[in-house]
Scaffold this motif. Structure first.
Motif, PDB file in Angstrom:
ATOM      1  N   TYR A 426      63.908  45.436  -9.101  1.00  0.00           N
ATOM      2  CA  TYR A 426      63.012  45.976  -9.990  1.00  0.00           C
ATOM      3  C   TYR A 426      61.556  45.194  -9.213  1.00  0.00           C
ATOM      4  CZ  TYR A 426      58.742  47.350 -12.936  1.00  0.00           C
ATOM      5  OH  TYR A 426      57.749  47.678 -13.627  1.00  0.00           O
ATOM      6  N   LEU A 427      62.045  43.946  -9.841  1.00  0.00           N
ATOM      7  CA  LEU A 427      60.847  42.922  -8.240  1.00  0.00           C
ATOM      8  C   LEU A 427      60.753  43.183  -7.136  1.00  0.00           C
ATOM      9  CD1 LEU A 427      58.595  40.685  -8.550  1.00  0.00           C
ATOM     10  CD2 LEU A 427      61.301  39.380  -8.399  1.00  0.00           C
ATOM     11  N   ILE A 428      61.571  43.531  -6.221  1.00  0.00           N
ATOM     12  CA  ILE A 428      61.433  43.231  -4.975  1.00  0.00           C
ATOM     13  C   ILE A 428      60.966  45.102  -4.560  1.00  0.00           C
ATOM     14  CG2 ILE A 428      62.907  44.401  -2.688  1.00  0.00           C
ATOM     15  CD1 ILE A 428      62.634  41.489  -3.504  1.00  0.00           C
ATOM     16  N   GLY A 429      60.799  45.950  -5.046  1.00  0.00           N
ATOM     17  CA  GLY A 429      60.387  46.628  -5.366  1.00  0.00           C
ATOM     18  C   GLY A 429      58.530  47.532  -5.760  1.00  0.00           C
ATOM     19  N   THR A 430      58.438  46.558  -6.533  1.00  0.00           N
ATOM     20  CA  THR A 430      56.903  46.563  -7.220  1.00  0.00           C
ATOM     21  C   THR A 430      56.255  45.627  -6.218  1.00  0.00           C
ATOM     22  OG1 THR A 430      57.889  46.227  -9.304  1.00  0.00           O
ATOM     23  CG2 THR A 430      56.117  45.863  -8.608  1.00  0.00           C
ATOM     24  N   ILE A 431      57.422  44.950  -5.964  1.00  0.00           N
ATOM     25  CA  ILE A 431      55.921  43.619  -4.652  1.00  0.00           C
ATOM     26  C   ILE A 431      56.108  44.749  -3.492  1.00  0.00           C
ATOM     27  CG2 ILE A 431      56.325  42.051  -2.902  1.00  0.00           C
ATOM     28  CD1 ILE A 431      57.977  40.686  -4.785  1.00  0.00           C
ATOM     29  N   SER A 432      57.298  45.349  -3.094  1.00  0.00           N
ATOM     30  CA  SER A 432      56.999  46.679  -2.209  1.00  0.00           C
ATOM     31  C   SER A 432      55.702  47.503  -2.027  1.00  0.00           C
ATOM     32  CB  SER A 432      58.110  47.169  -2.046  1.00  0.00           C
ATOM     33  OG  SER A 432      58.010  48.461  -1.027  1.00  0.00           O
ATOM     34  N   ASP A 433      55.896  48.000  -3.432  1.00  0.00           N
ATOM     35  CA  ASP A 433      54.459  49.152  -3.941  1.00  0.00           C
ATOM     36  C   ASP A 433      53.426  48.635  -4.060  1.00  0.00           C
ATOM     37  OD1 ASP A 433      55.787  51.442  -3.790  1.00  0.00           O
ATOM     38  OD2 ASP A 433      56.280  50.903  -6.300  1.00  0.00           O
ATOM     39  N   SER A 434      53.674  46.700  -3.945  1.00  0.00           N
ATOM     40  CA  SER A 434      51.924  46.550  -4.313  1.00  0.00           C
ATOM     41  C   SER A 434      51.656  46.478  -2.584  1.00  0.00           C
ATOM     42  CB  SER A 434      52.412  45.347  -4.816  1.00  0.00           C
ATOM     43  OG  SER A 434      51.352  44.285  -5.034  1.00  0.00           O
ATOM     44  N   ILE A 435      53.022  45.720  -1.908  1.00  0.00           N
ATOM     45  CA  ILE A 435      51.928  45.815  -0.062  1.00  0.00           C
ATOM     46  C   ILE A 435      51.343  46.996  -0.218  1.00  0.00           C
ATOM     47  CG2 ILE A 435      52.741  44.950   2.049  1.00  0.00           C
ATOM     48  CD1 ILE A 435      55.080  42.852   0.833  1.00  0.00           C
ATOM     49  N   ARG A 436      52.372  47.949  -0.120  1.00  0.00           N
ATOM     50  CA  ARG A 436      51.698  48.811   0.327  1.00  0.00           C
ATOM     51  C   ARG A 436      50.435  50.259  -0.262  1.00  0.00           C
ATOM     52  NH1 ARG A 436      56.957  53.335   0.661  1.00  0.00           N
ATOM     53  NH2 ARG A 436      56.155  54.240  -1.788  1.00  0.00           N
ATOM     54  N   SER A 437      50.128  49.537  -1.255  1.00  0.00           N
ATOM     55  CA  SER A 437      49.615  49.968  -1.804  1.00  0.00           C
ATOM     56  C   SER A 437      48.330  49.060  -1.450  1.00  0.00           C
ATOM     57  CB  SER A 437      48.997  49.439  -3.058  1.00  0.00           C
ATOM     58  OG  SER A 437      48.994  48.694  -3.578  1.00  0.00           O
ATOM     59  N   ARG A 438      47.957  48.293  -0.370  1.00  0.00           N
ATOM     60  CA  ARG A 438      46.661  47.860   0.619  1.00  0.00           C
ATOM     61  C   ARG A 438      46.853  48.214   1.599  1.00  0.00           C
ATOM     62  NH1 ARG A 438      47.620  41.665  -1.700  1.00  0.00           N
ATOM     63  NH2 ARG A 438      47.865  42.145  -3.764  1.00  0.00           N
ATOM     64  N   SER A 439      47.474  49.774   1.651  1.00  0.00           N
ATOM     65  CA  SER A 439      47.161  49.509   3.220  1.00  0.00           C
ATOM     66  C   SER A 439      47.489  50.934   3.694  1.00  0.00           C
ATOM     67  CB  SER A 439      48.143  49.102   4.521  1.00  0.00           C
ATOM     68  OG  SER A 439      47.771  49.959   5.298  1.00  0.00           O
ATOM     69  N   PRO A 440      46.483  52.478   4.236  1.00  0.00           N
ATOM     70  CA  PRO A 440      46.824  52.839   4.405  1.00  0.00           C
ATOM     71  C   PRO A 440      48.915  53.788   4.631  1.00  0.00           C
ATOM     72  CG  PRO A 440      45.007  53.138   5.458  1.00  0.00           C
ATOM     73  CD  PRO A 440      45.408  51.927   5.192  1.00  0.00           C
ATOM     74  N   ASP A 441      49.457  54.643   3.546  1.00  0.00           N
ATOM     75  CA  ASP A 441      50.682  54.589   2.935  1.00  0.00           C
ATOM     76  C   ASP A 441      50.674  55.026   5.105  1.00  0.00           C
ATOM     77  OD1 ASP A 441      53.355  54.639   2.647  1.00  0.00           O
ATOM     78  OD2 ASP A 441      52.715  56.527   1.244  1.00  0.00           O
ATOM     79  N   SER A 442      52.259  55.189   5.594  1.00  0.00           N
ATOM     80  CA  SER A 442      52.651  55.541   6.554  1.00  0.00           C
ATOM     81  C   SER A 442      53.717  54.470   6.689  1.00  0.00           C
ATOM     82  CB  SER A 442      52.005  55.027   8.375  1.00  0.00           C
ATOM     83  OG  SER A 442      52.481  53.892   8.129  1.00  0.00           O
ATOM     84  N   PHE A 443      55.122  55.563   7.419  1.00  0.00           N
ATOM     85  CA  PHE A 443      56.681  55.610   7.825  1.00  0.00           C
ATOM     86  C   PHE A 443      56.435  54.085   7.470  1.00  0.00           C
ATOM     87  CE2 PHE A 443      56.623  60.222   8.397  1.00  0.00           C
ATOM     88  CZ  PHE A 443      57.436  60.097   7.033  1.00  0.00           C
ATOM     89  N   LEU A 444      55.684  53.121   8.950  1.00  0.00           N
ATOM     90  CA  LEU A 444      55.562  52.054   9.026  1.00  0.00           C
ATOM     91  C   LEU A 444      55.552  51.519   7.775  1.00  0.00           C
ATOM     92  CD1 LEU A 444      55.839  49.717  11.428  1.00  0.00           C
ATOM     93  CD2 LEU A 444      53.421  50.233  11.990  1.00  0.00           C
ATOM     94  N   TRP A 445      54.466  51.484   7.432  1.00  0.00           N
ATOM     95  CA  TRP A 445      54.095  50.420   7.156  1.00  0.00           C
ATOM     96  C   TRP A 445      55.340  50.757   5.173  1.00  0.00           C
ATOM     97  CZ3 TRP A 445      51.294  46.570   7.190  1.00  0.00           C
ATOM     98  CH2 TRP A 445      51.028  45.597   5.707  1.00  0.00           C
ATOM     99  N   GLN A 446      55.966  51.927   4.933  1.00  0.00           N
ATOM    100  CA  GLN A 446      56.832  51.551   3.900  1.00  0.00           C
ATOM    101  C   GLN A 446      58.271  50.030   4.138  1.00  0.00           C
ATOM    102  OE1 GLN A 446      58.381  56.121   3.516  1.00  0.00           O
ATOM    103  NE2 GLN A 446      56.410  56.935   2.839  1.00  0.00           N
ATOM    104  N   PHE A 447      58.055  50.781   5.477  1.00  0.00           N
ATOM    105  CA  PHE A 447      59.348  49.674   6.305  1.00  0.00           C
ATOM    106  C   PHE A 447      58.928  48.101   6.323  1.00  0.00           C
ATOM    107  CE2 PHE A 447      60.193  46.879  10.062  1.00  0.00           C
ATOM    108  CZ  PHE A 447      60.997  47.010   9.511  1.00  0.00           C
ATOM    109  N   LYS A 448      57.427  48.378   6.481  1.00  0.00           N
ATOM    110  CA  LYS A 448      57.011  47.035   6.193  1.00  0.00           C
ATOM    111  C   LYS A 448      56.946  46.325   5.052  1.00  0.00           C
ATOM    112  CE  LYS A 448      56.301  45.589  10.884  1.00  0.00           C
ATOM    113  NZ  LYS A 448      56.269  44.248  11.293  1.00  0.00           N
ATOM    114  N   SER A 449      56.341  46.866   3.673  1.00  0.00           N
ATOM    115  CA  SER A 449      56.526  46.405   2.952  1.00  0.00           C
ATOM    116  C   SER A 449      57.355  46.056   2.363  1.00  0.00           C
ATOM    117  CB  SER A 449      55.360  47.627   1.755  1.00  0.00           C
ATOM    118  OG  SER A 449      56.580  48.953   1.685  1.00  0.00           O
ATOM    119  N   LEU A 450      58.634  46.792   2.304  1.00  0.00           N
ATOM    120  CA  LEU A 450      59.841  46.246   1.787  1.00  0.00           C
ATOM    121  C   LEU A 450      60.406  44.966   2.798  1.00  0.00           C
ATOM    122  CD1 LEU A 450      62.128  47.357   0.086  1.00  0.00           C
ATOM    123  CD2 LEU A 450      63.277  48.964   1.318  1.00  0.00           C
TER     124      LEU A 450
END
Length: 511
Positions: A426-450
């Protein structure tokens, strides 16, 4: 006080202080005549039956972990089916681990006092039924899937806290280490099979629900095998103590004693780091690898289910192989080093954690440039991480007295899961969602955030290595205390028997 031979039977197992050497019996030993006539091992289980018992326990342990990680093998499809993000996906594992963790002390208490076989059978039947029911949940009720995953944890807690203590009551020393290594092979192998079965069933049926219907049927077989094959061994008998001589203390006394056991506490914290890393990788590695392949252009984005790829299958195979290799290598290296260094067990665990950290870091970093390099580094990282599984269990069993082992197993489960894999997905997923929310969503940013969130695993592995190094400072002292079954400051009295000396507690000698 009279020391005549007409003493009551209730004192038959007590060693009189003034008796003749030929008549003196050590507390907890059977009469010599019985020993000559009965070739049965002290555990009350024949060697052949003991082997069969371990085989059945290994099968059930493999099934436990196979069921646990089948969900991870089809996670992208579950996300699309219920329309959830990374944080909610992480909750699936977190809810399961939390219920598993909370119920562990209950089953630890019961396992130290009641028939362990029947407790395990009821638990397995329960989680098999719940897993089957979870495969029929409609897409509008994601909360119900969370609830059923939590109930599965209740059933699995009844097994994981008890099974290692049965092996401990069947074998000692190097034999116990070997049997535990076989038992703990089932953890990585079962985890890997979870990914393999999940992805394979998905490919055959194009429906992830069928992946959750495999383990319930195998669970029924497990219950039948337990009832027919498993025989309850006598607690602590193989360690030159009979169940009559083992004194059961209250649960609060057990907790106080374990809180003073430094090796148990430090090794549990080290294992917590192992749980944090493996819990994060177990849930997120297949999804991370799938997103990496999308970024590399090797795979089209999956917008609707089924999300069929080879990543879960490949990761499952790697997990199986590295588990067998790592567990076997860890036990063998520890066994050889233990001859020269009695602190070998925690030192091998520390080495495994510290060596896994850089390889896991490289695997995460290289994912956006080379899939082959990523799999290679995952292979090395998981191999070193798997060195710990059987050794940590063995440390617990030889630094804790037999009547407290199920409770100790339960406490270790609580600590390792509460601070480890209960929150890490859950912590990893929450950090990933938090990072992704700070930039326009894209497949690259989905990968980068995780990718950025998973880097936390390498740092936690280093911390775990430090805990195991600290365990090495105390393990000799705590092992000796457990073997003597004496508390600090309680001096034993030496009672002669046929030219040999035996140590028994002061309270056990009739004066």
């Amino acid at each position: 006080m009279s020391f005549s031979r007409s003493q009551p039977d209730s004192l038959a197992d007590t060693a009189p202080f003034l008796s003749q050497p030929d008549e003196t019996e050590v507390v907890g030993e059977r009469p010599t005549e019985t020993q000559d006539l009965d070739d049965m091992p002290p555990s009350g289980v024949s060697k052949r039956r003991a082997w069969l018992c371990v085989a059945v326990l290994c099968y059930v342990n493999l099934l436990n972990y196979m069921d646990r990680f089948t969900v991870a093998g089809v996670l992208p499809d579950i996300e699309n089916f219920f329309n959830i993000g990374d944080s909610n996906s992480g909750l699936l594992q977190t809810v399961f681990i939390c219920s598993y963790m909370v119920l562990a002390p209950v089953f630890g208490y019961l396992g130290d006092r009641y028939n362990r076989k029947y407790i395990m059978c009821v638990g397995i039947l329960f989680w098999s039924a719940v897993t089957l029911g979870s495969s029929y949940i409609p897409k509008e009720h994601f909360w119900l899937l969370l609830l059923t995953r939590g109930l599965v944890g209740v059933g699995e807690a009844s097994y994981s806290t008890i099974a290692p203590t049965i092996i401990a009551d069947l074998y000692v020393a190097d034999q116990r280490s070997r049997m535990l290594s076989i038992f703990y092979f089932a953890i990585p192998v079962g985890s890997g099979l979870g990914y393999i079965v999940g992805s394979s069933v998905l490919k055959q049926t194009n429906d992830w629900h069928w992946a959750l219907r495999v383990t319930p049927a195998l669970g029924l077989l497990a219950v039948v095998l337990l009832l027919l094959v498993l025989k309850e061994p006598k607690r602590g008998a193989v360690e030159e103590r009979s169940e009559r001589s083992v004194v059961h203390t209250s649960w609060m006394e057990d907790l106080r004693a374990l809180s003073k056991n430094t090796s148990f506490i430090l090794s549990s914290l080290g294992f917590t780091s192992v749980a944090f890393v493996t819990g994060s990788l177990a849930l997120w590695a297949p999804a991370f690898l799938l997103r990496a392949r999308v970024v590399l252009g090797n795979l089209k984005p999956c917008l609707t289910e089924p999300c069929i790829s080879d990543d879960s299958l490949i990761f499952g195979v790697i997990t199986c192989i590295t588990g067998i290799l790592g567990v076997g290598l860890g036990v063998e290296v520890s066994r050889r080093l233990r001859i020269k260094n009695p602190r070998a067990d925690p030192l091998v665990c520390a080495t495994g954690m510290l060596m896994s950290a850089p390889f896991l870091f490289l695997a995460i970093i290289c994912a956006e440039s080379s899939t082959v390099a990523t799999y290679a580094f995952i292979f090395l990282g998981e191999t070193f991480l798997s060195l710990n599984w059987a050794i940590v269990a063995d440390i617990l069993l030889y630094v804790v007295v037999p009547t407290r082992r199920s409770t100790a197993e339960a406490l270790q489960i609580i600590v390792s899961h509460l601070l480890g894999d209960a929150g890490s997905p859950y912590l990893i997923g929450t950090i990933s969602d938090s990072i992704r929310s700070r930039s326009p969503d894209s497949f690259l940013w989905q990968f980068k955030s995780l990718q950025y969130s998973l880097l936390l695993c390498s740092f936690v592995a280093v911390i775990g290595g430090g805990f195991f190094l600290s365990t090495a400072l105390f393990v000799e002292r705590d092992r000796t205390l457990a073997q003597n079954q004496t508390q600090i400051g309680d001096e034993p009295i030496v009672v002669p028997k046929r030219g040999r000396s035996k140590k028994v507690p002061v309270s056990s000698v009739l004066i």
